[in-house]
Design an enzyme around this catalytic site. Structure first.
Site, PDB file in Angstrom:
ATOM      1  N   SER A  89       0.848  -1.202   0.000  1.00  6.78           N
ATOM      2  CA  SER A  89       0.000   0.000   0.000  1.00  6.78           C
ATOM      3  C   SER A  89       0.881   1.248   0.000  1.00  6.78           C
ATOM      4  O   SER A  89       0.413   2.349  -0.302  1.00  6.78           O
ATOM      5  CB  SER A  89      -0.933   0.001   1.219  1.00  6.78           C
ATOM      6  OG  SER A  89      -0.205  -0.257   2.404  1.00  6.78           O
ATOM      7  N   GLU A 138      -9.329  -9.610   3.485  1.00  7.12           N
ATOM      8  CA  GLU A 138      -9.655  -8.215   3.157  1.00  7.12           C
ATOM      9  C   GLU A 138     -10.979  -8.108   2.408  1.00  7.12           C
ATOM     10  O   GLU A 138     -11.205  -8.817   1.424  1.00  7.12           O
ATOM     11  CB  GLU A 138      -8.516  -7.612   2.307  1.00  7.12           C
ATOM     12  CG  GLU A 138      -8.789  -6.164   1.909  1.00  7.12           C
ATOM     13  CD  GLU A 138      -7.581  -5.409   1.392  1.00  7.12           C
ATOM     14  OE1 GLU A 138      -6.445  -5.921   1.480  1.00  7.12           O
ATOM     15  OE2 GLU A 138      -7.787  -4.278   0.895  1.00  7.12           O
TER      16      GLU A 138
HETATM   17  O1  KIV Z   1      -0.446  -3.450   1.576  1.00  7.81           O
HETATM   18  C1  KIV Z   1      -1.080  -3.401   2.637  1.00  7.81           C
HETATM   19  O2  KIV Z   1      -1.050  -2.410   3.382  1.00  7.81           O
HETATM   20  C2  KIV Z   1      -1.879  -4.569   2.994  1.00  7.81           C
HETATM   21  C3  KIV Z   1      -2.796  -4.431   4.155  1.00  7.81           C
HETATM   22  C4  KIV Z   1      -3.999  -3.675   3.754  1.00  7.81           C
HETATM   23  C5  KIV Z   1      -3.142  -5.749   4.726  1.00  7.81           C
HETATM   24  O3  KIV Z   1      -1.795  -5.558   2.349  1.00  7.81           O
END
Ligand code: KIV
Length: 294
Positions: A48, A185
């Site tokens: 992310s 998720e």
């Molecule tokens: O990339 C990320 O931050 C994630 C979380 C949302 C679990 O995969």
């Protein structure tokens, strides 16, 4: 002082006693340190990063080198929590060998204790091999953002009984392959509840209801630092965008008005050096006048 590190075994024990697991993302040293200091058990350097830290529209563009750089930074602040590195898109899909090599880099070069992989059956072999060579793997099912183009957007998954059963089967397969925990998720809570009951390993939910063994959020969402869009499952625990922009505006205004820096933000010569400085300046003026006349 040595600090007792949270391990995959700790998380298993927490599930056993019904104690909720907390996990949050971090992308730099200060946030890693703050999460560690307040006792968050798992710190994830998520891909992310691509969206909330680097400004991309999806998680796909972030590279291995960028992820390694951020895992190292977070790792310098995390002494107690389990540090998990997210394997970026393209770093494990081409072959099991490439996946092992890249996962190994996170442990060897960046100080992570585990990696996270998105997907079900398609990553089961890689998971088995990683676990076999001593690299703990966290799974990730449901809305796996690296599949955003396949899904046609960031959409809630497992909304039909058939799709829900598929996610349950994939979860069981990943558990059998050796994952130590599973992120779920954006799936209906009823589906997450059953998966949590069926699995021996802990589930960590994000948009999967309250029945999971733990919860994770993207820290920039929780802090109100990312407002490009806000998924339904996000709770803002702070409004840092307002705090930060307020501080920037005040600084700008004070500099323009000559209010900042004030006397207490400035350094001063002591009395002796101040006198000498005056004498130096007077001498310079006399020299300039002499040269000017000559
Ligand atoms: O990339 C990320 O931050 C994630 C979380 C949302 C679990 O995969």
């Amino acid at each position: 002082m040595t600090v007792k590190r949270v391990t995959t075994v700790t998380l298993q024990e927490m599930k056993g006693r019904g104690e909720k697991i907390t996990m949050l993302t971090a992308y730099d040293y200060p946030i890693g340190r703050f999460l560690d200091e307040v006792g968050i058990e798992v710190v994830l350097v998520g891909d992310s990063l691509a969206m909330v830290g680097l400004g991309y529209e999806t998680t796909l563009p972030v590279t291995m080198e960028e992820m390694l750089h951020h895992v190292r930074a977070v790792g310098r602040g995390v002494r107690r929590a389990l540090l998990v590195a997210d394997m970026p898109f393209g770093s494990y899909q081409a072959s099991v060998e490439e996946g092992i090599r890249n996962a190994g880099r996170f442990l060897k070069e960046a100080g992570a204790q585990a990696v996270k992989l998105e997907g079900g059956g398609e990553v089961a072999n890689l998971t088995r091999r990683l676990v076999g060579v001593g690299i703990p793997v966290m799974g990730h099912l449901g809305l796996t953002p690296q599949m955003v183009h396949q899904f046609g957007g960031f959409k809630v998954q497992a909304r039909t009984a058939t799709a829900a059963e598929h996610v349950l089967d994939e979860a069981l397969l990943l558990e059998e392959a050796g994952i130590f925990a599973l992120v779920l998720e954006s799936i209906p809570w009823q589906v997450a509840q059953v998966i949590t009951k069926e699995l021996r390993i802990p589930t960590i939910g994000i948009g999967a209801g309250s029945c999971c063994d733990g919860q994770v959020l993207v820290t920039n969402d929780l802090l109100g630092l990312f407002d490009d869009f806000t998924p339904k499952f996000v709770k803002h625990y702070a409004g840092l965008k307002e705090t930060i922009t307020g501080a920037f505006m005040q600084y700008r205004q004070e500099v323009k008005d000559g209010q900042f820096p004030g006397p207490k933000h400035a350094f001063s010569l002591d009395e002796t050096e101040s006198r000498r400085w005056e004498q130096h300046l007077a001498r310079r003026h006399r020299q300039i006048k002499t040269i000017g006349r000559g």
